[in-house]
Design a protein around this motif. Structure first.
Motif, PDB file in Angstrom:
ATOM      1  N   CYS A 237       0.817  -1.216   0.000  1.00 30.09           N
ATOM      2  CA  CYS A 237       0.000   0.000   0.000  1.00 30.09           C
ATOM      3  C   CYS A 237       0.847   1.261   0.000  1.00 30.09           C
ATOM      4  CB  CYS A 237      -0.955   0.010   1.192  1.00 30.09           C
ATOM      5  SG  CYS A 237      -0.141  -0.163   2.797  1.00 30.09           S
ATOM      6  N   ALA A 238       2.139   1.136   0.299  1.00 33.48           N
ATOM      7  CA  ALA A 238       3.018   2.308   0.221  1.00 33.48           C
ATOM      8  C   ALA A 238       3.238   2.736  -1.228  1.00 33.48           C
ATOM      9  CB  ALA A 238       4.360   2.001   0.875  1.00 33.48           C
ATOM     10  N   TYR A 239       2.999   1.823  -2.176  1.00 34.62           N
ATOM     11  CA  TYR A 239       3.261   2.098  -3.589  1.00 34.62           C
ATOM     12  C   TYR A 239       1.984   2.271  -4.411  1.00 34.62           C
ATOM     13  CZ  TYR A 239       7.779   0.238  -2.126  1.00 34.62           C
ATOM     14  OH  TYR A 239       8.956   0.027  -1.449  1.00 34.62           O
ATOM     15  N   THR A 240       0.922   1.579  -4.012  1.00 33.22           N
ATOM     16  CA  THR A 240      -0.299   1.571  -4.823  1.00 33.22           C
ATOM     17  C   THR A 240      -1.542   1.603  -3.944  1.00 33.22           C
ATOM     18  OG1 THR A 240      -1.621   0.261  -6.389  1.00 33.22           O
ATOM     19  CG2 THR A 240      -0.159  -0.956  -4.931  1.00 33.22           C
ATOM     20  N   ASP A 241      -2.575   2.283  -4.403  1.00 32.12           N
ATOM     21  CA  ASP A 241      -3.855   2.321  -3.699  1.00 32.12           C
ATOM     22  C   ASP A 241      -4.671   1.059  -3.947  1.00 32.12           C
ATOM     23  OD1 ASP A 241      -3.308   4.848  -2.711  1.00 32.12           O
ATOM     24  OD2 ASP A 241      -4.265   5.872  -4.395  1.00 32.12           O
ATOM     25  N   LEU A 242      -4.122   0.124  -4.711  1.00 32.05           N
ATOM     26  CA  LEU A 242      -4.838  -1.097  -5.061  1.00 32.05           C
ATOM     27  C   LEU A 242      -4.478  -2.256  -4.137  1.00 32.05           C
ATOM     28  CD1 LEU A 242      -4.462  -0.789  -8.935  1.00 32.05           C
ATOM     29  CD2 LEU A 242      -6.330   0.027  -7.479  1.00 32.05           C
ATOM     30  N   ALA A 243      -3.924  -1.950  -2.972  1.00 33.17           N
ATOM     31  CA  ALA A 243      -3.564  -2.962  -1.979  1.00 33.17           C
ATOM     32  C   ALA A 243      -4.477  -2.832  -0.769  1.00 33.17           C
ATOM     33  CB  ALA A 243      -2.105  -2.800  -1.567  1.00 33.17           C
ATOM     34  N   THR A 244      -4.662  -3.934  -0.041  1.00 29.81           N
ATOM     35  CA  THR A 244      -5.558  -3.963   1.124  1.00 29.81           C
ATOM     36  C   THR A 244      -4.777  -4.183   2.416  1.00 29.81           C
ATOM     37  OG1 THR A 244      -5.938  -6.349   0.898  1.00 29.81           O
ATOM     38  CG2 THR A 244      -7.441  -4.870  -0.282  1.00 29.81           C
ATOM     39  N   CYS A 245      -3.562  -3.665   2.487  1.00 32.98           N
ATOM     40  CA  CYS A 245      -2.646  -3.944   3.588  1.00 32.98           C
ATOM     41  C   CYS A 245      -3.241  -3.648   4.965  1.00 32.98           C
ATOM     42  CB  CYS A 245      -1.385  -3.109   3.428  1.00 32.98           C
ATOM     43  SG  CYS A 245      -0.542  -3.360   1.871  1.00 32.98           S
ATOM     44  N   PRO A 246      -2.888  -4.464   5.956  1.00 37.68           N
ATOM     45  CA  PRO A 246      -3.327  -4.197   7.328  1.00 37.68           C
ATOM     46  C   PRO A 246      -2.559  -3.036   7.946  1.00 37.68           C
ATOM     47  CG  PRO A 246      -1.839  -6.066   7.296  1.00 37.68           C
ATOM     48  CD  PRO A 246      -2.079  -5.698   5.855  1.00 37.68           C
ATOM     49  N   LEU A 247      -3.202  -2.387   8.902  1.00 40.01           N
ATOM     50  CA  LEU A 247      -2.561  -1.327   9.679  1.00 40.01           C
ATOM     51  C   LEU A 247      -2.080  -1.895  11.007  1.00 40.01           C
ATOM     52  CD1 LEU A 247      -5.129   1.561   9.060  1.00 40.01           C
ATOM     53  CD2 LEU A 247      -3.095   0.945   7.719  1.00 40.01           C
ATOM     54  N   PRO A 248      -1.118  -1.256  11.656  1.00 40.75           N
ATOM     55  CA  PRO A 248      -0.618  -1.773  12.930  1.00 40.75           C
ATOM     56  C   PRO A 248      -1.673  -1.690  14.032  1.00 40.75           C
ATOM     57  CG  PRO A 248       0.894  -0.166  11.971  1.00 40.75           C
ATOM     58  CD  PRO A 248      -0.382  -0.062  11.217  1.00 40.75           C
ATOM     59  N   PRO A 249      -1.642  -2.626  14.977  1.00 44.46           N
ATOM     60  CA  PRO A 249      -2.489  -2.458  16.166  1.00 44.46           C
ATOM     61  C   PRO A 249      -2.032  -1.234  16.949  1.00 44.46           C
ATOM     62  CG  PRO A 249      -0.957  -4.290  16.459  1.00 44.46           C
ATOM     63  CD  PRO A 249      -0.815  -3.839  15.038  1.00 44.46           C
ATOM     64  N   ALA A 250      -2.924  -0.672  17.743  1.00 40.25           N
ATOM     65  CA  ALA A 250      -2.634   0.595  18.432  1.00 40.25           C
ATOM     66  C   ALA A 250      -1.360   0.527  19.267  1.00 40.25           C
ATOM     67  CB  ALA A 250      -3.826   0.985  19.304  1.00 40.25           C
ATOM     68  N   GLU A 251      -1.109  -0.622  19.902  1.00 38.41           N
ATOM     69  CA  GLU A 251       0.057  -0.734  20.782  1.00 38.41           C
ATOM     70  C   GLU A 251       1.374  -0.769  20.018  1.00 38.41           C
ATOM     71  OE1 GLU A 251      -1.626  -4.958  20.239  1.00 38.41           O
ATOM     72  OE2 GLU A 251      -2.375  -2.904  20.459  1.00 38.41           O
ATOM     73  N   ASN A 252       1.330  -0.885  18.704  1.00 37.11           N
ATOM     74  CA  ASN A 252       2.550  -0.934  17.908  1.00 37.11           C
ATOM     75  C   ASN A 252       2.903   0.409  17.285  1.00 37.11           C
ATOM     76  OD1 ASN A 252       2.501  -3.626  18.552  1.00 37.11           O
ATOM     77  ND2 ASN A 252       2.758  -4.358  16.459  1.00 37.11           N
ATOM     78  N   ARG A 253       2.373   1.481  17.840  1.00 35.22           N
ATOM     79  CA  ARG A 253       2.710   2.820  17.357  1.00 35.22           C
ATOM     80  C   ARG A 253       3.800   3.400  18.272  1.00 35.22           C
ATOM     81  NH1 ARG A 253      -1.058   3.707  13.475  1.00 35.22           N
ATOM     82  NH2 ARG A 253      -2.953   2.401  13.618  1.00 35.22           N
ATOM     83  N   LEU A 254       5.038   3.238  17.857  1.00 36.88           N
ATOM     84  CA  LEU A 254       6.179   3.604  18.687  1.00 36.88           C
ATOM     85  C   LEU A 254       6.349   5.120  18.749  1.00 36.88           C
ATOM     86  CD1 LEU A 254       8.706   0.923  17.396  1.00 36.88           C
ATOM     87  CD2 LEU A 254       7.454   0.883  19.562  1.00 36.88           C
ATOM     88  N   PRO A 255       6.677   5.657  19.945  1.00 37.26           N
ATOM     89  CA  PRO A 255       6.811   7.108  20.094  1.00 37.26           C
ATOM     90  C   PRO A 255       8.173   7.652  19.660  1.00 37.26           C
ATOM     91  CG  PRO A 255       7.118   6.049  22.218  1.00 37.26           C
ATOM     92  CD  PRO A 255       6.764   4.949  21.244  1.00 37.26           C
ATOM     93  N   ILE A 256       9.100   6.757  19.319  1.00 40.74           N
ATOM     94  CA  ILE A 256      10.441   7.201  18.943  1.00 40.74           C
ATOM     95  C   ILE A 256      10.575   7.215  17.419  1.00 40.74           C
ATOM     96  CG2 ILE A 256      11.507   6.379  21.050  1.00 40.74           C
ATOM     97  CD1 ILE A 256      12.441   3.917  19.471  1.00 40.74           C
ATOM     98  N   ALA A 257      11.621   7.888  16.931  1.00 42.25           N
ATOM     99  CA  ALA A 257      11.883   7.949  15.496  1.00 42.25           C
ATOM    100  C   ALA A 257      12.837   6.824  15.116  1.00 42.25           C
ATOM    101  CB  ALA A 257      12.476   9.303  15.124  1.00 42.25           C
ATOM    102  N   ILE A 258      12.309   5.818  14.413  1.00 45.82           N
ATOM    103  CA  ILE A 258      13.134   4.705  13.939  1.00 45.82           C
ATOM    104  C   ILE A 258      13.708   5.102  12.575  1.00 45.82           C
ATOM    105  CG2 ILE A 258      13.183   2.265  13.313  1.00 45.82           C
ATOM    106  CD1 ILE A 258      12.599   2.617  16.228  1.00 45.82           C
ATOM    107  N   GLU A 259      14.895   5.709  12.616  1.00 43.92           N
ATOM    108  CA  GLU A 259      15.510   6.210  11.386  1.00 43.92           C
ATOM    109  C   GLU A 259      16.308   5.089  10.726  1.00 43.92           C
ATOM    110  OE1 GLU A 259      17.500   9.586  13.119  1.00 43.92           O
ATOM    111  OE2 GLU A 259      15.886  10.920  12.447  1.00 43.92           O
ATOM    112  N   ALA A 260      15.560   4.079  10.293  1.00 44.88           N
ATOM    113  CA  ALA A 260      16.153   2.885   9.700  1.00 44.88           C
ATOM    114  C   ALA A 260      15.132   2.262   8.763  1.00 44.88           C
ATOM    115  CB  ALA A 260      16.540   1.891  10.792  1.00 44.88           C
ATOM    116  N   GLY A 261      15.630   1.489   7.798  1.00 43.45           N
ATOM    117  CA  GLY A 261      14.742   0.789   6.885  1.00 43.45           C
ATOM    118  C   GLY A 261      14.292   1.655   5.726  1.00 43.45           C
ATOM    119  N   GLU A 262      13.236   1.201   5.067  1.00 42.85           N
ATOM    120  CA  GLU A 262      12.762   1.873   3.865  1.00 42.85           C
ATOM    121  C   GLU A 262      12.025   3.171   4.180  1.00 42.85           C
ATOM    122  OE1 GLU A 262      12.348  -1.636   0.577  1.00 42.85           O
ATOM    123  OE2 GLU A 262      10.540  -1.174   1.743  1.00 42.85           O
TER     124      GLU A 262
END
Length: 269
Positions: A237-262
């Motif tokens: 879903c990061a590339y196309t609106d034609l995906a049905t990707c799941p969103l993270p559960p509320a507890e997986n919203r980290l308050p820090i900046a993970i400056e790593a990965g894509e």
């Protein structure tokens, strides 16, 4: 092993992971090749990017192919009426139509058709995903704690109004920069592995706003896991609106900046 060698191996391993991830993204029948997302119901529908008239009902997905139309299902050409049967949740079938693949799937309880054409401009113009430089700082040794019973966890989806339900087998506990964190984990793609959906303080700034995913190797016997945020990847879903990707559960919203990965794909800038 010297520190220089360790650093070199770390970089080489990340380069290999990144190259493979980009290869899968750019596959002729990958997500970037999807030309549309068609929702099926009991009324037969014809689509411009797939042969046949499509419908679904209690007995599953059916396609009626007109004279001169065919699909190749498991290596066998089919014509006329073909039943795909009832597709399980998160299941997908991939019949072929010429150089295209016509994905038939179920997402959030709904049967869908997603044609995948290699010549789709989104795929042809894809040049790779921006990413942070890999840094060992973002590798944490954590612990996997299994729940007594898997917990059904309902999460939202990139498509408004759609929901996904996953069984969460446990959680990951780890420390970064002296602070403890916990993430709910789902089952990974390979037996024993784990998958995490998360956002962080970079989401919507330098990384895709809705989600990123992280695959974690199977825990050791004592529950030890390696959590390498350098391998945090975008979902389709990061590339196309034609995906049905799941969103993270509320507890997986980290308050820090993970400056790593894509980072945010160029296609979304």
């Amino acid at each position: 092993m010297t520190a220089v060698h360790e650093t070199s191996t770390f970089r080489q391993d990340w380069d290999t992971w990144y190259a493979e991830h980009q290869r899968v993204l750019g596959d002729p029948h990958g997500f970037l090749a999807i030309t549309n997302l068609h929702w099926l119901d009991e009324n037969p529908q014809r689509f411009p990017d797939a042969p046949g008239e499509w419908s679904t009902g209690p007995d599953g997905v059916v396609v009626d192919l007109a004279p001169g139309e065919e699909l190749v299902v498991d290596g066998t050409a089919v014509t006329g009426r073909h039943s795909f049967g009832v597709i399980p949740e998160r299941g997908s079938l991939y019949p072929e139509a010429g150089d295209a693949v016509i994905e038939v799937a179920k997402r959030g309880g709904h049967d869908i058709v997603r044609p995948r054409h290699p010549e789709n401009p989104l795929r042809e113009q894809f040049t790779g995903t921006p990413a942070y430089e890999p840094d060992p700082r973002w590798v944490a040794t954590g612990r996997y704690v299994a729940f007594d019973e898997p917990r059904p966890t309902t999460v939202g989806a990139a498509v408004e109004g759609l929901q996904h339900v996953y069984d969460a087998p446990g959680e990951l506990r780890f420390t970064l920069d002296g602070t403890d964190y916990t993430l709910t984990a789902f089952n990974g793609h390979r037996p024993g592995t784990l998958s995490v959906l998360f956002t962080d303080a970079t989401s919507g700034v330098t990384t895709y706003a809705a989600n990123r995913s992280l695959q974690v190797d199977a825990p050791d016997e004592d529950g030890t896991v390696t959590i390498d945020f350098n391998r945090a990847a975008n979902l389709p879903c990061a590339y196309t609106d034609l995906a049905t990707c799941p969103l993270p559960p509320a507890e997986n919203r980290l308050p820090i900046a993970i400056e790593a990965g894509e980072k945010i794909p160029t296609e979304r800038l």
